[in-house]
Motif scaffolding. Structure first.
Motif, PDB file in Angstrom:
ATOM      1  N   VAL A  35       0.874  -1.168   0.000  1.00 31.94           N
ATOM      2  CA  VAL A  35       0.000   0.000   0.000  1.00 31.94           C
ATOM      3  C   VAL A  35       0.909   1.216   0.000  1.00 31.94           C
ATOM      4  N   LEU A  36       0.667   2.148  -0.900  1.00 28.79           N
ATOM      5  CA  LEU A  36       1.482   3.351  -0.932  1.00 28.79           C
ATOM      6  C   LEU A  36       1.169   4.214   0.293  1.00 28.79           C
ATOM      7  N   CYS A  37       2.174   4.926   0.778  1.00 33.33           N
ATOM      8  CA  CYS A  37       1.979   5.794   1.935  1.00 33.33           C
ATOM      9  C   CYS A  37       2.782   7.075   1.731  1.00 33.33           C
ATOM     10  N   ASN A  38       2.583   8.037   2.618  1.00 33.61           N
ATOM     11  CA  ASN A  38       3.382   9.258   2.543  1.00 33.61           C
ATOM     12  C   ASN A  38       4.699   9.047   3.287  1.00 33.61           C
ATOM     13  N   LYS A  39       5.516  10.085   3.352  1.00 34.27           N
ATOM     14  CA  LYS A  39       6.839   9.965   3.961  1.00 34.27           C
ATOM     15  C   LYS A  39       6.784   9.599   5.441  1.00 34.27           C
ATOM     16  N   LYS A  40       5.679   9.922   6.107  1.00 32.82           N
ATOM     17  CA  LYS A  40       5.535   9.627   7.533  1.00 32.82           C
ATOM     18  C   LYS A  40       4.909   8.262   7.799  1.00 32.82           C
ATOM     19  N   GLY A  41       4.515   7.553   6.751  1.00 32.90           N
ATOM     20  CA  GLY A  41       3.956   6.217   6.914  1.00 32.90           C
ATOM     21  C   GLY A  41       2.444   6.159   6.975  1.00 32.90           C
ATOM     22  N   LYS A  42       1.766   7.265   6.680  1.00 32.19           N
ATOM     23  CA  LYS A  42       0.302   7.262   6.678  1.00 32.19           C
ATOM     24  C   LYS A  42      -0.187   6.686   5.352  1.00 32.19           C
ATOM     25  N   PRO A  43      -0.987   5.602   5.416  1.00 33.66           N
ATOM     26  CA  PRO A  43      -1.445   4.984   4.160  1.00 33.66           C
ATOM     27  C   PRO A  43      -2.307   5.935   3.341  1.00 33.66           C
ATOM     28  N   ILE A  44      -2.160   5.835   2.036  1.00 37.82           N
ATOM     29  CA  ILE A  44      -2.988   6.614   1.125  1.00 37.82           C
ATOM     30  C   ILE A  44      -4.150   5.717   0.735  1.00 37.82           C
TER      31      ILE A  44
END
Length: 133
Positions: A35-44
């Motif tokens: 699952v793609l996420c942002n730099k902080k690890g929050k899933p998109i």
């Protein structure tokens, strides 16, 4: 930033946004293992829209310095999947995107695993890098 390809037919400029979108499309096709996420690890969150959600652009970073490109992909891996095998698939897909446009492979591809997904996200900070000298 543009990557410029010159040949006997002329010159073609490829915007970094185009490369990022191609890589995102490939990563979305691997949704069974990542699952793609942002730099902080929050899933998109996966949003079924006909166009690519701009939030996905936070998950992929293509940069160019002195004629060589570097790619970073931020993701969460599904529990039970082998991180190195997933990273190897990502490396192959990114290099295939560059080859499709007759570009040299990026000098480095970094898969940044920010967590593992089971019932909830377990934070991790694992970087797997391929350097193409």
């Amino acid at each position: 930033m543009s990557v410029i390809v010159r040949n006997k037919f002329g010159a073609v400029a490829v915007n970094k946004g185009v490369m990022e979108r191609m890589i995102i499309e490939d990563m979305l096709s691997m949704s069974d293992v990542l699952v793609l996420c942002n730099k902080k690890g929050k899933p998109i969150k996966d949003k079924p829209t006909p166009i690519l959600d701009p939030d996905y652009l936070d998950a992929v970073d293509v940069s160019e310095k002195k004629g060589s490109a570097a790619v970073k992909v931020y993701m969460l891996i599904r529990s039970g999947c082998n991180i190195s095998a997933v990273a190897e698939d990502v490396f192959e897909k990114v290099e295939a995107d560059f080859r499709m446009l007759s570009l040299d492979n990026p000098s480095s591809i970094c898969v940044k695993v920010r967590g593992l997904i089971s019932d909830e996200v377990v934070k991790r900070n694992i970087d797997v890098v391929r350097n193409n000298g």
